[in-house]
Scaffold this motif. Structure first.
Motif, PDB file in Angstrom:
ATOM      1  N   ASN A   8     -38.478 -17.646 -75.478  1.00  0.00           N
ATOM      2  CA  ASN A   8     -38.505 -18.185 -76.961  1.00  0.00           C
ATOM      3  C   ASN A   8     -38.321 -19.259 -77.130  1.00  0.00           C
ATOM      4  O   ASN A   8     -38.466 -19.289 -78.306  1.00  0.00           O
ATOM      5  CB  ASN A   8     -37.532 -17.454 -78.072  1.00  0.00           C
ATOM      6  N   GLU A   9     -38.662 -20.432 -75.221  1.00  0.00           N
ATOM      7  CA  GLU A   9     -39.064 -21.550 -76.300  1.00  0.00           C
ATOM      8  C   GLU A   9     -40.176 -22.321 -76.291  1.00  0.00           C
ATOM      9  O   GLU A   9     -41.182 -21.520 -75.646  1.00  0.00           O
ATOM     10  CB  GLU A   9     -38.531 -22.886 -74.702  1.00  0.00           C
ATOM     11  N   PRO A  10     -40.704 -23.135 -77.080  1.00  0.00           N
ATOM     12  CA  PRO A  10     -42.011 -23.420 -77.268  1.00  0.00           C
ATOM     13  C   PRO A  10     -42.888 -23.813 -75.855  1.00  0.00           C
ATOM     14  O   PRO A  10     -41.926 -24.986 -75.159  1.00  0.00           O
ATOM     15  CB  PRO A  10     -42.223 -24.395 -78.708  1.00  0.00           C
ATOM     16  N   THR A  11     -43.626 -23.268 -75.477  1.00  0.00           N
ATOM     17  CA  THR A  11     -44.503 -23.390 -74.727  1.00  0.00           C
ATOM     18  C   THR A  11     -46.170 -24.783 -75.924  1.00  0.00           C
ATOM     19  O   THR A  11     -45.534 -24.177 -75.914  1.00  0.00           O
ATOM     20  CB  THR A  11     -45.007 -22.563 -73.604  1.00  0.00           C
ATOM     21  N   LYS A  12     -45.692 -26.554 -75.039  1.00  0.00           N
ATOM     22  CA  LYS A  12     -46.734 -27.137 -75.168  1.00  0.00           C
ATOM     23  C   LYS A  12     -48.098 -26.951 -74.531  1.00  0.00           C
ATOM     24  O   LYS A  12     -47.778 -26.878 -73.201  1.00  0.00           O
ATOM     25  CB  LYS A  12     -46.186 -28.379 -74.901  1.00  0.00           C
ATOM     26  N   ILE A  13     -48.781 -26.085 -75.699  1.00  0.00           N
ATOM     27  CA  ILE A  13     -50.530 -25.949 -74.409  1.00  0.00           C
ATOM     28  C   ILE A  13     -51.692 -26.728 -75.207  1.00  0.00           C
ATOM     29  O   ILE A  13     -51.789 -26.793 -76.102  1.00  0.00           O
ATOM     30  CB  ILE A  13     -50.214 -24.353 -75.046  1.00  0.00           C
ATOM     31  N   PHE A  35     -49.203 -37.339 -70.704  1.00  0.00           N
ATOM     32  CA  PHE A  35     -48.022 -36.257 -71.804  1.00  0.00           C
ATOM     33  C   PHE A  35     -47.393 -35.591 -70.897  1.00  0.00           C
ATOM     34  O   PHE A  35     -46.403 -35.031 -71.330  1.00  0.00           O
ATOM     35  CB  PHE A  35     -49.014 -35.195 -72.731  1.00  0.00           C
ATOM     36  N   GLY A  36     -46.605 -35.277 -69.654  1.00  0.00           N
ATOM     37  CA  GLY A  36     -46.062 -35.261 -68.462  1.00  0.00           C
ATOM     38  C   GLY A  36     -46.440 -33.291 -68.714  1.00  0.00           C
ATOM     39  O   GLY A  36     -45.227 -32.972 -68.623  1.00  0.00           O
ATOM     40  N   LEU A  37     -47.281 -33.048 -68.183  1.00  0.00           N
ATOM     41  CA  LEU A  37     -47.887 -31.798 -68.442  1.00  0.00           C
ATOM     42  C   LEU A  37     -48.188 -30.827 -67.089  1.00  0.00           C
ATOM     43  O   LEU A  37     -48.916 -32.052 -66.950  1.00  0.00           O
ATOM     44  CB  LEU A  37     -48.902 -30.401 -69.899  1.00  0.00           C
ATOM     45  N   LEU A  38     -48.475 -29.735 -67.232  1.00  0.00           N
ATOM     46  CA  LEU A  38     -49.256 -29.147 -65.964  1.00  0.00           C
ATOM     47  C   LEU A  38     -50.331 -28.661 -65.895  1.00  0.00           C
ATOM     48  O   LEU A  38     -50.721 -29.255 -67.627  1.00  0.00           O
ATOM     49  CB  LEU A  38     -47.924 -28.125 -65.446  1.00  0.00           C
ATOM     50  N   TYR A 150     -53.622 -26.684 -79.971  1.00  0.00           N
ATOM     51  CA  TYR A 150     -54.032 -27.515 -79.401  1.00  0.00           C
ATOM     52  C   TYR A 150     -54.942 -27.051 -79.084  1.00  0.00           C
ATOM     53  O   TYR A 150     -55.141 -26.903 -77.640  1.00  0.00           O
ATOM     54  CB  TYR A 150     -53.643 -28.988 -79.033  1.00  0.00           C
ATOM     55  N   LYS A 151     -56.746 -27.381 -79.773  1.00  0.00           N
ATOM     56  CA  LYS A 151     -57.813 -26.618 -78.658  1.00  0.00           C
ATOM     57  C   LYS A 151     -58.791 -27.471 -79.669  1.00  0.00           C
ATOM     58  O   LYS A 151     -58.848 -27.455 -79.682  1.00  0.00           O
ATOM     59  CB  LYS A 151     -58.226 -25.253 -79.290  1.00  0.00           C
ATOM     60  N   PHE A 152     -59.649 -28.171 -77.840  1.00  0.00           N
ATOM     61  CA  PHE A 152     -60.502 -28.768 -77.572  1.00  0.00           C
ATOM     62  C   PHE A 152     -62.020 -27.736 -77.237  1.00  0.00           C
ATOM     63  O   PHE A 152     -61.672 -27.337 -76.184  1.00  0.00           O
ATOM     64  CB  PHE A 152     -60.588 -29.930 -77.413  1.00  0.00           C
ATOM     65  N   TYR A 153     -63.127 -28.352 -77.408  1.00  0.00           N
ATOM     66  CA  TYR A 153     -64.595 -28.005 -77.251  1.00  0.00           C
ATOM     67  C   TYR A 153     -64.988 -28.907 -76.495  1.00  0.00           C
ATOM     68  O   TYR A 153     -65.632 -29.788 -77.315  1.00  0.00           O
ATOM     69  CB  TYR A 153     -65.186 -26.207 -77.381  1.00  0.00           C
ATOM     70  N   LEU A 154     -65.099 -29.285 -74.979  1.00  0.00           N
ATOM     71  CA  LEU A 154     -65.707 -30.529 -75.008  1.00  0.00           C
ATOM     72  C   LEU A 154     -67.074 -29.720 -74.328  1.00  0.00           C
ATOM     73  O   LEU A 154     -67.201 -28.222 -74.244  1.00  0.00           O
ATOM     74  CB  LEU A 154     -65.710 -30.777 -73.486  1.00  0.00           C
ATOM     75  N   ASP A 155     -68.372 -30.359 -74.295  1.00  0.00           N
ATOM     76  CA  ASP A 155     -69.664 -30.290 -74.682  1.00  0.00           C
ATOM     77  C   ASP A 155     -70.727 -31.601 -74.445  1.00  0.00           C
ATOM     78  O   ASP A 155     -70.081 -32.593 -74.642  1.00  0.00           O
ATOM     79  CB  ASP A 155     -70.347 -29.561 -76.292  1.00  0.00           C
ATOM     80  N   ILE A 223     -58.887 -36.678 -77.990  1.00  0.00           N
ATOM     81  CA  ILE A 223     -57.890 -35.616 -77.641  1.00  0.00           C
ATOM     82  C   ILE A 223     -56.123 -36.057 -78.143  1.00  0.00           C
ATOM     83  O   ILE A 223     -55.552 -35.311 -79.105  1.00  0.00           O
ATOM     84  CB  ILE A 223     -58.036 -34.898 -76.504  1.00  0.00           C
ATOM     85  N   SER A 224     -55.787 -36.921 -77.760  1.00  0.00           N
ATOM     86  CA  SER A 224     -54.660 -37.681 -78.132  1.00  0.00           C
ATOM     87  C   SER A 224     -54.022 -38.193 -79.011  1.00  0.00           C
ATOM     88  O   SER A 224     -53.430 -37.280 -79.667  1.00  0.00           O
ATOM     89  CB  SER A 224     -54.000 -38.428 -76.701  1.00  0.00           C
ATOM     90  N   ARG A 225     -55.584 -38.122 -80.126  1.00  0.00           N
ATOM     91  CA  ARG A 225     -54.800 -38.647 -81.537  1.00  0.00           C
ATOM     92  C   ARG A 225     -54.175 -37.522 -82.486  1.00  0.00           C
ATOM     93  O   ARG A 225     -53.417 -37.366 -83.295  1.00  0.00           O
ATOM     94  CB  ARG A 225     -56.071 -39.240 -82.431  1.00  0.00           C
ATOM     95  N   LYS A 226     -54.846 -35.975 -81.836  1.00  0.00           N
ATOM     96  CA  LYS A 226     -54.665 -34.970 -82.262  1.00  0.00           C
ATOM     97  C   LYS A 226     -53.393 -34.711 -81.938  1.00  0.00           C
ATOM     98  O   LYS A 226     -52.910 -33.336 -82.267  1.00  0.00           O
ATOM     99  CB  LYS A 226     -55.941 -34.296 -82.750  1.00  0.00           C
ATOM    100  N   CYS A 227     -53.081 -34.562 -81.020  1.00  0.00           N
ATOM    101  CA  CYS A 227     -51.739 -33.589 -80.098  1.00  0.00           C
ATOM    102  C   CYS A 227     -50.265 -34.681 -80.251  1.00  0.00           C
ATOM    103  O   CYS A 227     -50.104 -36.007 -79.449  1.00  0.00           O
ATOM    104  CB  CYS A 227     -52.279 -33.858 -78.497  1.00  0.00           C
ATOM    105  N   SER A 228     -49.556 -34.118 -81.013  1.00  0.00           N
ATOM    106  CA  SER A 228     -48.379 -34.769 -81.098  1.00  0.00           C
ATOM    107  C   SER A 228     -47.173 -33.641 -80.504  1.00  0.00           C
ATOM    108  O   SER A 228     -46.666 -32.944 -80.780  1.00  0.00           O
ATOM    109  CB  SER A 228     -47.720 -34.684 -82.756  1.00  0.00           C
ATOM    110  N   ILE A 229     -47.078 -34.030 -79.118  1.00  0.00           N
ATOM    111  CA  ILE A 229     -46.363 -33.394 -77.724  1.00  0.00           C
ATOM    112  C   ILE A 229     -45.085 -34.271 -77.729  1.00  0.00           C
ATOM    113  O   ILE A 229     -45.495 -36.355 -77.370  1.00  0.00           O
ATOM    114  CB  ILE A 229     -47.202 -33.017 -76.254  1.00  0.00           C
TER     115      ILE A 229
END
Ligand code: DC
Length: 229
Positions: A8-13, A35-38, A150-155, A223-229
């Motif tokens: 039940n800990e939040p997972t930053k995705i 962001f130090g994420l996998l 946080y979801k992004f669609y690159l094209d 993208i970074s501007r939209k993510c508060s991680i």
């Protein structure tokens, strides 16, 4: 809505989807570092499984055999500095899975529902164990983590995507023709977008970014501007 793992800990995705050559991999890798994420390259998993099927001479139309293989195979993704190492049952397949001859075969494997079930299970497990990840693929925001914050669609325009892919293959020493790369990208777009299970699609709540004229740094900043991680 934040994603929760079993404890039940939040997972930053951060979910990044888009077609081949849209710049997902470079951007996702840079975001993970920032962001130090996998970093989870889900395409590498479908590629590795396809390579295993080829090595074992499995008929790529035999969905049952492919599903069984997906349950048995051991795929590991390891980051070494900026490079992603892909291990398949203990064998380093980092280079082998990027070959054009293999790329052409991935669609047949990726369209099998039971194969996708296994791969999605593994992707969720890896992200949850690490308590956060940047995942890139075709179905991250729609299927793997539909509740990701946080979801992004690159094209990008097709000509630009072909050019990027050609340069990437060339830098890896592959002898390829631009025409063949164009054909492959067109065929893969068509197959990824029209398959019955988890087709490539923009999630309703994903932010669309056209990367045609943007640098990697610009996309990462956007993208970074939209993510508060
Ligand atoms: O991102 P890539 O080019 O390495 O992906 C290789 C293939 O794997 C791609 O043509 C479609 C498939 N794929 C998929 O079906 N779902 C994903 N989440 C990632 C890739």
């Amino acid at each position: 809505m934040a994603c929760k793992n079993k404890t039940n800990e939040p997972t930053k995705i951060i979910a990044i989807d888009g077609p081949a050559g849209s710049g997902k991999s470079t951007v996702a890798k840079a975001l993970a570092k920032k962001f130090g994420l996998l970093y989870i390259d889900t395409g590498a998993m479908y590629r590795a499984l396809t390579l295993k099927a080829v090595q074992k001479k499995i008929d790529l139309n035999n969905e049952e055999a492919l599903a069984k293989l997906a349950q048995e195979v051991n795929i590991q993704l390891n980051m070494h500095a900026e490079l992603l190492q892909v291990m398949l049952d203990g064998e380093d397949v980092t280079r082998a899975i990027r070959k054009q001859s293999l790329t052409e075969k991935v669609a047949s494997v990726a369209k099998v529902a039971l194969v996708r079930t296994e791969m999605v299970k593994l992707q969720r497990k890896l992200a949850q164990q690490a308590k956060g990840a940047v995942l890139e693929g075709r179905d991250i925001g729609t299927v793997v983590f539909p509740n990701a914050k946080y979801k992004f669609y690159l094209d990008a325009q097709a000509a630009k995507r072909i050019k990027r892919r050609f340069k990437e293959l060339e830098s890896k020493g592959e002898q390829v023709e631009v025409g063949d790369v164009a054909e492959d990208i067109t065929r893969r777009d068509q197959s990824d977008m029209t398959r019955g299970v988890a087709p490539l699609a923009q999630a309703k709540d994903a932010i669309y970014i056209d990367t045609t004229t943007l640098s990697v740094k610009e996309v990462v900043e956007k993208i970074s501007r939209k993510c508060s991680i």
